[in-house]
Write an enzyme that holds these catalytic residues in place. Structure first.
Site, PDB file in Angstrom:
ATOM      1  CE1 TYR A 177       4.309   0.957  -0.547  1.00 22.70           C
ATOM      2  CE2 TYR A 177       2.434   0.713   0.922  1.00 22.70           C
ATOM      3  CZ  TYR A 177       3.752   1.090   0.707  1.00 22.70           C
ATOM      4  OH  TYR A 177       4.499   1.575   1.748  1.00 22.70           O
ATOM      5  CD  GLU A 184       8.770  -5.038   0.728  1.00 28.37           C
ATOM      6  OE1 GLU A 184       9.019  -4.317   1.719  1.00 28.37           O
ATOM      7  OE2 GLU A 184       8.658  -4.582  -0.421  1.00 28.37           O
TER       8      GLU A 184
END
Length: 236
Positions: A177, A184
């Site tokens: 994560y 991102e």
């Protein structure tokens, strides 16, 4: 966001009708196969020292189609095929769609990644940063989704999930994560320059997205930890 809470695509109780179970099994199995193909192709090219822009050009078309398929998960939630919150599911899918369509696809030629790997202004170091951002997304998304869709395919089908697979499901997000979110954010930051030249208002939209990522990522990460505790508690 980079990875999804354990509630996403959680199936309804085993009283589902056979057609629903068959459909969800096929959907999860297909998604597993597509993500496994994307990830394996990317890693195989990386292992042969293929330049990152070329990896992007080779893998991205399938990655785009594979991630777009996840739009069905919003429909699954809306019609009640899965026991997942509609808003949460929509937000999670939307963040990925933004990355693949609103950044990787939109600025792929001579933009953030792809093409000759050169970003607006021709700054090579920035080009490399964008390429590494894509690679981080590919690895984090790919491994996460292979585990997730495989887990649900086994669960929905009734075949049972092996203990080691369940362990991967509830533990690998601790690493994947943060990797995904960081990658991102890198992609969004790298898109600010091309976005400003293409459409200034779109640049400000991406700035707003970055402002949402920090609190949103923290909320989702802590939620995933809480869901992990609940899932492991049920097993005890």
């Amino acid at each position: 966001m980079a990875s999804k809470p354990t509630t996403t695509t959680t199936t309804k109780p085993k009283t589902q009708n056979p057609l629903t179970r068959l459909y969800l099994t096929l959907y999860n199995a297909l998604s597993l196969a597509l993500w496994a193909t994307c990830t394996a192709q990317g890693l195989a090219l990386l292992a042969t020292a293929t330049p990152l822009p070329h990896i992007f050009n080779h893998v991205f078309p399938l990655l785009l189609a594979t991630q777009s398929l996840a739009l069905l998960e919003i429909l699954h939630s809306v019609v009640g095929l899965v026991r997942a919150p509609i808003f949460t599911t929509a937000m999670q899918v939307a963040s990925r769609i933004l990355l693949v369509w609103g950044i990787m696809y939109l600025f792929r030629e001579g933009g953030v990644v792809g093409g000759d790997g050169v970003v607006v202004g021709g700054i090579e170091e920035k080009a490399k940063t964008g390429d590494y951002g894509f690679l981080g997304c590919l690895v984090a998304w790919g491994v996460t989704e292979c585990i997730r869709y495989g887990f649900f395919a086994l669960q929905v089908s009734g075949w049972g999930v092996p203990g080691w697979w369940a362990w991967l499901r509830y533990n690998t997000f601790y690493v994947l994560y943060p990797l995904g979110i960081t990658s991102e954010c890198v992609m969004v930051v790298m898109a600010l320059g091309p976005a400003a030249e293409w459409m200034p208002v779109y640049r400000w939209f991406l700035v707003a997205v970055l402002g949402i990522y920090v609190p949103g990522s923290y909320i989702l990460y802590t939620h995933m930890i809480a869901q992990r505790r609940k899932a492991l508690k049920k097993k005890d």
